[in-house]
Each structure stands twice: as C-alpha cells, then as structure tokens.
Design an enzyme around this catalytic site. Structure first.
Site, PDB file in Angstrom:
ATOM      1  CB  CYS A  31     -44.495  51.769  15.972  1.00  0.00           C
ATOM      2  SG  CYS A  31     -45.036  50.058  15.129  1.00  0.00           S
ATOM      3  CB  CYS A  51     -42.927  48.488  16.512  1.00  0.00           C
ATOM      4  SG  CYS A  51     -43.234  48.804  14.848  1.00  0.00           S
TER       5      CYS A  51
END
Length: 110
Positions: free
Chosen positions: A38, A35
C-alpha cells in the site's frame, strides 16, 4: 492509514455518499497501515488522482477502521483497488502496480 496527496479518505459512514452516489467513476483503495505494498502504491495513486481529476475520483478506505464496507465487497487482500461507476463495482484489482499498468487497466472503465 497512509495519507496520500489528492486522495480523500472514506469511511463506513460516508462510503455510500462519497463513492456510490458520486457523479464520476471512483477508484477505491482498500488499505491498511501495516500494508507494505500500500505504501508503494501511494505515489502512484497521488499521480493518478492529479492526472485524472475531473474524470476519476480516487479515495482510500482503511480496512481496519471500516469493517462494514470491507466485508460488503469481500475484500481480503491489501491493497485491493476497486472501481465503482454509477454505484456498482465494475473492476477489481489486487496488489500494487506501476502507474502505467494501472492507467491501462483503468482505461476500459473510466
């Protein structure tokens, strides 16, 4: 999972003890290695964890390794940030955000 300074990792096995039974409100980042947003959020969470120590506990949960908790709360997008207070989810936010915006969103629940 991206290790974040000041932010502990939780798992399916210890989620209830670390999050639901915590004495403080807990901000959980549902995250994954793949991700990108993230990774952008990591320094923000590290800062928030340091600045809010004693008021807010910040943890992260790897969705790929912990499908039980991920499914329990219906998490479909990364990063999902969820605030738990007294064992209940009280706020959910999806996507990376700047620190100032995150702190504003947390004010109403911390």
């Amino acid at each position: 999972m991206i290790a974040i300074e000041g932010v502990d990792a939780v798992t399916d096995a210890d989620f209830d003890n670390e999050v639901l039974k915590a004495g403080l409100p807990v901000l959980v980042e549902f995250t994954a290695d793949w991700c990108g947003p993230c990774r952008q959020l990591a320094p923000v969470l590290s800062d928030v964890a340091g600045e809010q120590a004693g008021r807010l506990k910040v943890v992260q949960l790897d969705v790929d390794s912990n499908p039980e908790v991920t499914a329990r709360y219906g998490v479909l997008a990364m990063p999902t940030l969820m605030v738990f207070r007294a064992g209940e989810p009280v706020k959910s936010m999806v996507g990376a955000r700047p620190k100032r915006k995150l702190l504003q969103e947390l004010e109403e629940v911390v």
